[in-house]
Write an enzyme that holds these catalytic residues in place. Structure first.
Site: not given
Length: 242
Positions: A24-25
């Site tokens: 996930q960023s």
């Protein structure tokens, strides 16, 4: 799963590991987009359905809260590439191309290594063999679209920032000595000690003529300088140090 998808998975692939890459960023996405994270972990069941044992599934999730724009700081992605290079992976799994990479260079490097190592790639849409031209072409297009999507998102964010700036409504982190008032206007910090410390800094710089001499003068006089904490439990507190 279609017969064509199953046909790509051979005994030689099943003898090696199934590597699941989860990313996930940002920390915010990790806590708010829990469904996306769960869907990524659920790809383990896809590997089992294709014939891998549960103990053969290797989950690499050390890149949570890291952007896919570059592989430089993504140690998990680097490990994935290394495992494929060493011939330990029979298949690489990611929910979509953007989870693995949003940079064409990183993506095509992974495709090339997978093709040379006879390693399959799986996403939510199906299973691909990078050594086959049609699959390689489709994966290349997906990588290009993923990189373009990142460009579009950045352009939207920058456009919003510039628009707020034009209206005079853009609030940015202010240097020590300045604060926003209740009407979002920039004002001097009301703390008299902070104001005096900054004035002392500029007086000393004008007198000595250099930053190094200013630091030296502050140390000789035992003067401390304020800085504001921007993260953590003590966010917005003012700390004094050399």
């Amino acid at each position: 799963m279609t017969d064509q998808t199953h046909a790509k998975v051979q005994t030689r692939h099943l003898k090696r590991g199934a590597y699941l890459y989860v990313r996930q960023s940002t920390l915010r996405q990790l806590f708010e987009n829990t469904e996306s994270t769960e869907r990524q972990y659920n790809l383990r069941q896809r590997a089992i359905a294709l014939g891998w044992r549960i103990d053969q599934v290797v989950v690499i999730d050390s890149d949570l809260c890291l952007s896919g724009a570059s592989a430089v700081d993504r140690h998990g992605f680097q490990r994935l590439v290394a495992e494929v290079s060493l011939g330990r992976a029979g298949i690489v799994m990611g929910l979509e191309v953007s989870r693995l990479a949003r940079n064409s260079t990183d993506w095509h490097r992974l495709l090339e290594i997978c093709a040379l190592a006879d390693c399959l790639i799986l996403d939510e849409d199906g299973v691909y063999d990078p050594a086959h031209f049609n699959d390689r072409l489709l994966l290349g297009l997906k990588g290009t679209m993923s990189e373009a999507e990142l460009h579009v998102m950045r352009a939207r964010l920058r456009g919003g920032i510039l628009n707020k700036a034009r209206r005079g409504e853009l609030e940015m982190r202010l240097p020590i000595g300045f604060v926003y008032d209740t009407e979002s206007r920039v004002r001097l910090d009301p703390d008299a000690r902070i104001q005096e410390s900054i004035r002392q800094l500029f007086r000393t710089f004008r007198r000595t003529g250099s930053a190094t001499a200013t630091v030296k003068a502050f140390r000789e006089q035992g003067l401390l300088f304020p800085h504001r904490v921007h993260h953590g439990a003590r966010k917005d507190d003012v700390l004094w140090s050399e």
